[in-house]
Motif scaffolding. Structure first.
Motif, mmCIF file in Angstrom:
data_model
loop_
_atom_site.group_PDB
_atom_site.id
_atom_site.type_symbol
_atom_site.label_atom_id
_atom_site.label_comp_id
_atom_site.label_asym_id
_atom_site.label_seq_id
_atom_site.Cartn_x
_atom_site.Cartn_y
_atom_site.Cartn_z
ATOM 1 N N VAL A 234 0.836 -1.204 0.000
ATOM 2 C CA VAL A 234 0.000 0.000 0.000
ATOM 3 C C VAL A 234 0.874 1.259 0.000
ATOM 4 C CG1 VAL A 234 -1.661 1.344 1.367
ATOM 5 C CG2 VAL A 234 -1.958 -1.120 1.126
ATOM 6 N N ILE A 235 1.908 1.244 0.798
ATOM 7 C CA ILE A 235 2.793 2.409 0.902
ATOM 8 C C ILE A 235 3.625 2.566 -0.365
ATOM 9 C CG2 ILE A 235 4.768 3.361 2.180
ATOM 10 C CD1 ILE A 235 3.495 2.034 4.697
ATOM 11 N N VAL A 236 4.171 1.472 -0.866
ATOM 12 C CA VAL A 236 4.983 1.535 -2.083
ATOM 13 C C VAL A 236 4.115 1.963 -3.267
ATOM 14 C CG1 VAL A 236 6.439 0.218 -3.672
ATOM 15 C CG2 VAL A 236 6.619 -0.165 -1.190
ATOM 16 N N TRP A 237 2.907 1.436 -3.332
ATOM 17 C CA TRP A 237 1.980 1.785 -4.413
ATOM 18 C C TRP A 237 1.744 3.294 -4.462
ATOM 19 C CZ3 TRP A 237 0.268 -0.421 -8.624
ATOM 20 C CH2 TRP A 237 -0.872 0.064 -9.254
ATOM 21 N N ASP A 238 1.509 3.882 -3.304
ATOM 22 C CA ASP A 238 1.305 5.338 -3.255
ATOM 23 C C ASP A 238 2.525 6.083 -3.778
ATOM 24 O OD1 ASP A 238 -1.254 5.106 -2.255
ATOM 25 O OD2 ASP A 238 -0.694 5.553 -0.177
ATOM 26 N N ALA A 239 3.717 5.581 -3.494
ATOM 27 C CA ALA A 239 4.945 6.240 -3.944
ATOM 28 C C ALA A 239 5.143 6.144 -5.456
ATOM 29 C CB ALA A 239 6.152 5.660 -3.219
ATOM 30 N N LEU A 240 4.395 5.258 -6.110
ATOM 31 C CA LEU A 240 4.461 5.128 -7.570
ATOM 32 C C LEU A 240 3.415 5.969 -8.282
ATOM 33 C CD1 LEU A 240 4.872 1.256 -7.921
ATOM 34 C CD2 LEU A 240 6.682 2.995 -7.917
ATOM 35 N N LEU A 241 2.339 6.331 -7.579
ATOM 36 C CA LEU A 241 1.203 6.985 -8.240
ATOM 37 C C LEU A 241 0.866 8.386 -7.738
ATOM 38 C CD1 LEU A 241 -1.382 4.156 -8.823
ATOM 39 C CD2 LEU A 241 -0.321 5.608 -10.526
ATOM 40 N N ASP A 242 1.311 8.755 -6.575
ATOM 41 C CA ASP A 242 1.014 10.077 -6.035
ATOM 42 C C ASP A 242 2.033 11.082 -6.581
ATOM 43 O OD1 ASP A 242 1.735 12.169 -3.754
ATOM 44 O OD2 ASP A 242 -0.386 11.622 -3.537
ATOM 45 N N SER A 243 1.559 12.120 -7.243
ATOM 46 C CA SER A 243 2.461 13.095 -7.871
ATOM 47 C C SER A 243 3.481 13.658 -6.891
ATOM 48 C CB SER A 243 1.658 14.241 -8.498
ATOM 49 O OG SER A 243 0.878 13.778 -9.568
ATOM 50 N N ASP A 244 3.054 14.006 -5.692
ATOM 51 C CA ASP A 244 3.981 14.572 -4.706
ATOM 52 C C ASP A 244 5.038 13.563 -4.285
ATOM 53 O OD1 ASP A 244 2.756 17.078 -4.697
ATOM 54 O OD2 ASP A 244 1.411 16.548 -3.045
ATOM 55 N N LEU A 245 4.638 12.319 -4.084
ATOM 56 C CA LEU A 245 5.602 11.298 -3.681
ATOM 57 C C LEU A 245 6.565 10.957 -4.812
ATOM 58 C CD1 LEU A 245 3.323 8.982 -1.519
ATOM 59 C CD2 LEU A 245 5.021 10.650 -0.726
ATOM 60 N N VAL A 246 6.058 10.807 -6.033
ATOM 61 C CA VAL A 246 6.935 10.533 -7.177
ATOM 62 C C VAL A 246 7.937 11.669 -7.352
ATOM 63 C CG1 VAL A 246 7.026 10.184 -9.684
ATOM 64 C CG2 VAL A 246 5.290 8.998 -8.314
ATOM 65 N N SER A 247 7.489 12.899 -7.083
ATOM 66 C CA SER A 247 8.391 14.052 -7.172
ATOM 67 C C SER A 247 9.498 13.990 -6.118
ATOM 68 C CB SER A 247 7.602 15.352 -7.013
ATOM 69 O OG SER A 247 6.693 15.522 -8.088
ATOM 70 N N GLY A 248 9.326 13.181 -5.098
ATOM 71 C CA GLY A 248 10.325 13.034 -4.051
ATOM 72 C C GLY A 248 11.360 11.969 -4.318
ATOM 73 N N TRP A 249 11.216 11.207 -5.442
ATOM 74 C CA TRP A 249 12.227 10.177 -5.711
ATOM 75 C C TRP A 249 12.598 10.030 -7.182
ATOM 76 C CZ3 TRP A 249 11.580 5.633 -8.578
ATOM 77 C CH2 TRP A 249 10.271 5.275 -8.905
ATOM 78 N N LEU A 250 11.707 10.360 -8.098
ATOM 79 C CA LEU A 250 11.998 10.092 -9.506
ATOM 80 C C LEU A 250 12.192 11.377 -10.309
ATOM 81 C CD1 LEU A 250 12.337 7.991 -11.726
ATOM 82 C CD2 LEU A 250 9.848 7.961 -11.997
ATOM 83 N N ALA A 251 11.193 12.214 -10.317
ATOM 84 C CA ALA A 251 11.224 13.469 -11.077
ATOM 85 C C ALA A 251 9.982 14.261 -10.694
ATOM 86 C CB ALA A 251 11.226 13.193 -12.578
ATOM 87 N N GLU A 252 9.973 15.539 -11.021
ATOM 88 C CA GLU A 252 8.760 16.324 -10.789
ATOM 89 C C GLU A 252 7.650 15.676 -11.617
ATOM 90 O OE1 GLU A 252 7.925 20.409 -12.552
ATOM 91 O OE2 GLU A 252 8.491 20.857 -10.470
ATOM 92 N N ALA A 253 6.529 15.356 -10.974
ATOM 93 C CA ALA A 253 5.520 14.515 -11.616
ATOM 94 C C ALA A 253 4.154 15.179 -11.650
ATOM 95 C CB ALA A 253 5.417 13.181 -10.871
ATOM 96 N N VAL A 254 3.456 14.916 -12.756
ATOM 97 C CA VAL A 254 2.032 15.224 -12.885
ATOM 98 C C VAL A 254 1.386 13.908 -13.299
ATOM 99 C CG1 VAL A 254 0.267 16.537 -14.105
ATOM 100 C CG2 VAL A 254 2.459 17.628 -13.529
ATOM 101 N N ILE A 255 0.597 13.347 -12.392
ATOM 102 C CA ILE A 255 0.040 12.006 -12.621
ATOM 103 C C ILE A 255 -1.460 12.041 -12.370
ATOM 104 C CG2 ILE A 255 0.048 9.606 -11.826
ATOM 105 C CD1 ILE A 255 2.970 10.128 -10.882
ATOM 106 N N THR A 256 -2.203 11.455 -13.307
ATOM 107 C CA THR A 256 -3.626 11.198 -13.125
ATOM 108 C C THR A 256 -3.744 9.691 -12.917
ATOM 109 O OG1 THR A 256 -4.138 13.021 -14.625
ATOM 110 C CG2 THR A 256 -5.922 11.472 -14.122
ATOM 111 N N PRO A 257 -3.922 9.232 -11.676
ATOM 112 C CA PRO A 257 -3.772 7.822 -11.338
ATOM 113 C C PRO A 257 -4.962 6.931 -11.724
ATOM 114 C CG PRO A 257 -4.309 9.058 -9.379
ATOM 115 C CD PRO A 257 -4.182 10.055 -10.494
ATOM 116 N N VAL A 258 -5.254 6.900 -13.018
ATOM 117 C CA VAL A 258 -6.288 6.020 -13.570
ATOM 118 C C VAL A 258 -5.766 5.453 -14.889
ATOM 119 C CG1 VAL A 258 -8.216 7.279 -12.507
ATOM 120 C CG2 VAL A 258 -7.450 7.888 -14.811
ATOM 121 N N ALA A 259 -6.311 4.320 -15.315
ATOM 122 C CA ALA A 259 -5.937 3.776 -16.623
ATOM 123 C C ALA A 259 -6.226 4.830 -17.685
ATOM 124 C CB ALA A 259 -6.695 2.488 -16.903
#
Length: 161
Positions: free
Chosen positions: A17-42
């Motif tokens: 659950v925690i790791v999943w959020d880090a892959l899909l939440d724009s703020d969390l992804v911005s904290g490890w991969l790159a500045e992110a804009v994500i709409t977390p739906v197919a």
């Protein structure tokens, strides 16, 4: 040019659950991969702007598969097809951990493969640190991360040659 197929496995001492959020939440992804804009739906966007790479083009992506707590596939303009797969495994401070497998299919010149490997190894280190409460300080990435990235680059280049 050919298709590079890479797989990276990392065990993270947090529940899926925690790791999943880090892959899909724009703020969390911005904290490890790159500045992110994500709409977390197919079909949603998965756009990344690289804060540690001057001149690197933004990566525009679409989520092509999304199964909560299990898999996320993203087709991108600059990073190829990304497939994140999560499995719950025993361990961690709360008795459950996550085995994350990141698969990357990318059409590039073989000479660039070590750089892609170094980028992903560093990104997964950064993900682990984010999960432990330490997001990347992008303004000081060179100071904080470049040495580890260079070590990954050298190791990948040596194993390829």
């Amino acid at each position: 040019m050919g298709v590079l197929e890479l797989a990276f496995t990392r065990d993270l001492e947090f529940s899926p659950v925690i790791v999943w959020d880090a892959l899909l939440d724009s703020d969390l992804v911005s904290g490890w991969l790159a500045e992110a804009v994500i709409t977390p739906v197919a079909g949603g966007e998965y756009n990344l702007r690289w804060l540690n790479r001057v001149g690197q083009p933004e990566s525009l992506g679409r989520i092509t598969a999304l199964q909560a707590l299990d898999r996320l596939h993203v087709d991108t303009t600059t990073m190829g097809l990304l497939r994140f797969e999560l499995d719950e495994v025993p361990g961690g401070s709360r008795g459950t951990s996550t085995r994350l497998v990141v698969r990357v299919d990318l059409e590039i010149e073989p000479a660039f493969a070590p750089r892609v490997i170094a980028d992903w190894m560093t990104a997964l280190d950064q993900l682990d640190e984010l999960l432990h409460g330490h997001p990347v300080d992008w303004a000081n990435w060179e100071r904080d991360r470049h040495e580890a990235w260079t070590e990954y680059l050298d190791a990948a280049a040596n194993s390829a040659g």
